[in-house]
Design a protein around this motif. Structure first.
Motif, PDB file in Angstrom:
ATOM      1  N   UNK A   1       0.831  -1.217   0.000  1.00 47.63           N
ATOM      2  CA  UNK A   1       0.000   0.000   0.000  1.00 47.63           C
ATOM      3  C   UNK A   1       0.858   1.257   0.000  1.00 47.63           C
TER       4      UNK A   1
ATOM      5  N   UNK B   1      -5.782 -10.783   0.643  1.00 49.36           N
ATOM      6  CA  UNK B   1      -4.922 -10.249   1.702  1.00 49.36           C
ATOM      7  C   UNK B   1      -3.855 -11.241   2.139  1.00 49.36           C
TER       8      UNK B   1
ATOM      9  N   UNK C   1     -10.172  -4.817   4.701  1.00 48.71           N
ATOM     10  CA  UNK C   1     -10.359  -4.756   6.151  1.00 48.71           C
ATOM     11  C   UNK C   1     -11.520  -3.852   6.559  1.00 48.71           C
ATOM     12  N   UNK C   2     -11.669  -2.707   5.850  1.00 54.34           N
ATOM     13  CA  UNK C   2     -12.777  -1.810   6.195  1.00 54.34           C
ATOM     14  C   UNK C   2     -14.132  -2.472   5.960  1.00 54.34           C
TER      15      UNK C   2
ATOM     16  N   UNK D   1      -6.192  -3.192  -0.188  1.00 49.47           N
ATOM     17  CA  UNK D   1      -5.683  -3.570   1.130  1.00 49.47           C
ATOM     18  C   UNK D   1      -6.321  -2.747   2.243  1.00 49.47           C
ATOM     19  N   UNK D   2      -6.830  -1.589   1.876  1.00 46.32           N
ATOM     20  CA  UNK D   2      -7.530  -0.755   2.850  1.00 46.32           C
ATOM     21  C   UNK D   2      -9.008  -1.126   2.891  1.00 46.32           C
TER      22      UNK D   2
ATOM     23  N   UNK E   1      -6.377  -6.097   9.067  1.00 48.66           N
ATOM     24  CA  UNK E   1      -7.599  -6.758   9.512  1.00 48.66           C
ATOM     25  C   UNK E   1      -7.696  -6.679  11.034  1.00 48.66           C
TER      26      UNK E   1
ATOM     27  N   UNK F   1      -1.341   3.473  -2.028  1.00 45.39           N
ATOM     28  CA  UNK F   1      -1.855   2.879  -3.259  1.00 45.39           C
ATOM     29  C   UNK F   1      -2.368   1.485  -2.937  1.00 45.39           C
ATOM     30  N   UNK F   2      -2.823   0.765  -3.963  1.00 50.62           N
ATOM     31  CA  UNK F   2      -3.407  -0.563  -3.760  1.00 50.62           C
ATOM     32  C   UNK F   2      -4.498  -0.496  -2.691  1.00 50.62           C
TER      33      UNK F   2
END
Lengths: 490, 371
Positions: free
Chosen positions: A304, B119, B277-278, B273-274, A415, B269-270
């Motif tokens: 990220x 993930x 989980x959200x 990945x955020x 997570x 970025x990407x």
């Protein structure tokens, strides 16, 4: 003459006084001269010494020979005196620290000013640049007087209770009768009188004993040392508890947002205050999450981070032998140690220690390759942000929450952070303060109340009182006048 | 079991909360990957299928609320009892409460699959479901008010994601939408039916309705909630259609997540990945509401303690998770519920409403006859 006049008989005067100032534990009613002369005052506002020497002693010597107000005036050696026929004057006088002398069947009262200036302390824990420089002291009467001076309203009730079977600590329940809801007052009174404990020495202990959820880390009653915050709270319909020997007042019911407000929010212009409050809320949110997000991103989701940023991150971590989790925990613990040591030391030594801790340890840790520069920056930022919490205890909660978040991040990555956040949300949703929801007005959603509970906007928007705690008097000032608009050049 | 439900006044919710409850319960894991299933049959006309399915939901929601209004204040369990009698009614209620418990399993398994695909492939399924179920237990023990609160917070924390559509739209090829209406009716119908698991969730109205304080406002807020969902799905479908070519879309099981991959801002970025989980905050209200509605039925029909049955239900879901451990099984589960839900959630309310009206008329006539 405004309002009703004084009734003729002394007994009736006493009756009306008790009716206009109900539940005022500090209202003293004495009769002298075989029931011919009534002496009334509010004891917390009075300079006892002057009252003794200049009013009571001469009256005693007079021994019932004064049948007119003029005779009373003659014997009192004080400058500020006043003769009145109105009951309203009498009540206003009492509330600003005057002694009232009423003769039977005269329909007149003599008011003598013997008020004391309460000796407020300097605010130490909740300092405000713009605003009142007064704080509660450890003297019970002074604390009551500080509130009474700021709010000389006949509706302000002061109920006396005591707590502790052995300590019998004096306790005061302050609230504005026609604003605070009767239900809240009853429930807090019930909780205090139901306590069966040998001694209560401090108000924070009391607040832990009577709150809704004793397992939670979040305080459900706010402790403050500022009389101005107590006054604002009383005007919102909250209830304040003062305990003998404690320099803090306890406020209930409270929402989580109350812990993020300072008295400066009220004293500054609204746009400045709104900006600062927004900054503070953002700081507290990011303080809870920032280190955890760093740990999660570096341990599991380096994707990220854009490549340029990743470069500098890797470079700074090149010599660090630990995984991000241990690195973060190490630094967080050091910061907490610094804070705890600083809190235990006198101010001057504390400063030196800040330098030792901040510069020496921080610099050396990077030099030795224990941690990366970037993490030091983030942890320090997080600590700084947590110190913006206006309430010390709430700042502690924010700092405590970081540790489980970091652990979850190191264990399960993003997570894990989300699991922690979700748990926190559910927890806050389940919490209540004196039976009122803790997240109000975010949930239950009350858009109209956002302006006073979450935001801070210009004064005319505050015509209606916040509906939290279900106040009885819902209006602060006329909303019609606040909405008045004029065209150009009119 | 009494037909009317009269919860204590302090537990009642305002009608506007239905907006959040219905919308949040509709949006779940489905939205992450429904585009492929629809476009498979109707190609560039997929957005029409989404629109038609959405209109269908508006009608069904209307039927649900009209049915409930006939025996106000009551829930589906009460309506079943009146309309079908004691035995048949309770039997149908039990079937329905089992259908309500099933999404808890389906959602958790599907989410586990997303997490393992995107993930962390080594994330143990049982552990993920254990954590989610513990959160559900903690929330469900707080009651409907806490659950509704989670819906409100969940929406506040996730609604900004709509703005992320800006990034893929920069690469949009709008001619992908042409020619309009090429699909024939049977394939359009098939596509509409494929939307059912994604759109389902509004059936929660059947159960929360007696908990609403101002029930005459319920229709407005529930329909608005459905409207928001439809707009959201329409945006998602259109974005996917103009961003991907048809062949690409067929190869992307989680089209929504694939689109997030291209987002770049200076420090992040990407976005998948955020977002993944959200998504816990989107799922949690679903899990909570279904658990609540299902165990509510156990309380209504068998007078079981809702606390105990919640614990039991979550335990069963946890245990059942061990049987659905492969992509094939989860896919079969999803397909099965797509069909079952089409009948139970979309068609059944439309059938129940006229029957309930007839039953009510017959009842009144009998009462009149009795005097």
């Amino acid at each position: 003459m405004l309002g009703p006049g004084l009734p003729a008989s002394l007994e009736e005067v006493v009756g009306q006084l008790r009716q206009k100032l109900p539940r005022s534990a500090d209202l003293v009613v004495r009769t002298l001269h075989r029931g011919q002369l009534g002496v009334f005052y509010i004891s917390s506002l009075i300079d006892q010494d002057r009252l003794q020497r200049s009013v009571l002693a001469p009256l005693q010597r007079l021994g019932g020979r004064a049948a007119t107000p003029q005779a009373l005036l003659d014997i009192v050696p004080l400058g500020s005196v006043q003769v009145t026929r109105a009951l309203a004057d009498l009540i206003d006088g009492l509330l600003s620290g005057w002694v009232c002398l009423v003769l039977d069947s005269q329909k007149q009262a003599v008011l003598v000013q013997v008020d004391a200036t309460p000796q407020a302390a300097e605010p130490q824990r909740e300092y405000a640049v713009v605003g009142q420089q007064a704080a509660f002291t450890e003297d019970f009467n002074t604390n009551v007087a500080l509130v009474r001076k700021m709010l000389p309203d006949s509706s302000l009730c002061n109920e006396a209770l005591s707590v502790g079977t052995r300590s019998k600590t004096r306790l005061s329940l302050l609230y504005v009768r026609d604003i605070a809801s009767e239900q809240n007052v009853n429930s807090i009174r019930q909780r205090i009188t139901d306590l069966e404990i040998d001694s209560v020495t401090n108000i924070s202990v009391l607040s832990h004993l009577i709150d809704d959820n004793s397992l939670s880390v979040f305080a459900q009653m706010m402790l403050t040392e500022r009389p101005d915050l107590v006054t604002y709270a009383l005007m919102e319909g909250k209830i304040a508890v003062l305990l003998d020997g404690s320099s803090l007042a306890c406020l209930a019911p409270c929402t989580i947002w109350d812990f993020m407000k300072t008295s400066e929010d009220y004293n500054m212009r609204w746009n400045l205050a709104l900006f600062v409050r927004g900054l503070r809320v953002f700081a507290m949110l990011s303080s809870t999450l920032i280190t955890a997000l760093y740990v999660a991103a570096l341990t599991y989701h380096y994707q990220v981070i854009p490549i340029n940023l990743l470069d500098s991150l890797i470079e700074s971590r090149l010599r660090v032998p630990f995984p991000p989790l241990y690195e973060a925990l190490l630094l967080e613990v050091i910061i907490e140690l610094l804070r705890e040591a600083g809190a235990r030391l006198p101010t001057k030594v504390g400063q030196t220690m800040g330098i030792v801790g901040g510069i020496v340890i921080g610099e050396a840790a990077v030099q030795a390759g224990f941690t990366s520069n970037i993490l030091i920056m983030l942890v320090a930022l997080g600590a700084l942000a947590s110190f913006t919490a206006p309430n010390y205890i709430f700042g502690m909660v924010i700092r405590l929450l970081r540790f489980p978040m970091i652990l979850l991040a190191g264990w399960l990555g993003m997570l894990g952070v989300m699991f922690g956040t979700a748990f926190l949300m559910l927890h806050l949703l389940r919490m209540t303060s004196l039976g009122h929801p803790y997240l109000w007005p975010l949930y239950p959603l009350r858009w109209k109340n956002w302006r006073e509970a979450l935001l801070r906007i210009r004064m005319p928007a505050y015509a209606h009182r916040s509906s939290y705690g279900r106040p009885e008097d819902t209006q602060r000032f006329s909303a019609v006048h606040a909405r008045e608009q004029h065209d150009i050049d009119e | 079991m009494d037909v009317p439900v009269r919860p204590p006044k302090r537990l009642l919710l305002n009608a506007y909360l239905l907006f959040f409850l219905v919308h949040d319960n509709q949006v779940g894991v489905g939205v992450l990957g429904f585009q492929r299933l629809i476009a498979e049959f109707v190609y560039q006309d997929a957005w029409i299928a989404v629109l038609l399915a959405g209109l269908f939901v508006h009608v069904t929601v209307w039927a649900i609320l009209r049915t409930l209004r006939l025996y106000d204040p009551t829930d589906l369990y009460g309506v079943h009892r009146v309309v079908w009698g004691k035995w048949l009614g309770n039997l149908l209620s039990v079937v329905y409460l089992l259908l309500l418990a099933a999404p808890v399993l389906v959602i958790i398994q599907t989410y586990t699959e997303v997490v393992q695909t995107w993930l962390a492939s080594d994330f143990p399924s049982w552990f993920l479901s254990l954590v989610l179920l513990s959160l559900v237990l903690y929330g469900a023990l707080g009651g409907l008010r806490v659950i509704a609160g989670m819906c409100v917070l969940g929406i506040f924390f996730t609604v900004w994601m709509v703005l992320l559509a800006y990034f893929p739209l920069q690469y949009a090829v709008w001619t992908h939408l042409l020619p309009v209406w090429e699909a024939d009716l049977p394939s359009m119908m098939k596509a509409v039916q494929k939307m059912s698991l994604t759109l389902s969730g509004f059936e929660i109205l059947y159960f929360v309705y007696p908990y609403i304080r101002d029930r005459q406002q319920a229709m407005r807020w529930a329909q608005l909630g459905v409207l928001l969902t439809n707009l959201l799905y329409l945006t998602a479908m259109l974005t996917a259609t103009v961003y991907f070519s048809h062949e690409q879309l067929m190869r992307n099981i989680w089209a929504q997540l694939s689109m997030l991959k291209i987002i770049q801002i200076p420090f992040l970025e990407r976005f998948e990945y955020v977002v993944i989980p959200l998504w816990v905050l989107v799922l949690l209200p679903n899990l909570l509401l279904y658990t609540w509605a299902s165990t509510r039925g156990l309380k209504r029909i068998f007078s079981l303690s809702q606390k105990k049955s919640t614990i039991a239900l979550l335990f069963v879901v946890f245990a059942a998770g061990f049987f659905f451990n492969t992509r094939q099984k989860i896919n079969t589960l999803n397909n099965l519920f797509n069909i079952v839900y089409f009948y139970a959630v979309f068609l059944y309310p439309l059938l129940l409403y006229p029957i309930a009206i007839l039953r009510k008329k017959w009842q009144t006539r009998q009462e009149v006859a009795k005097g």
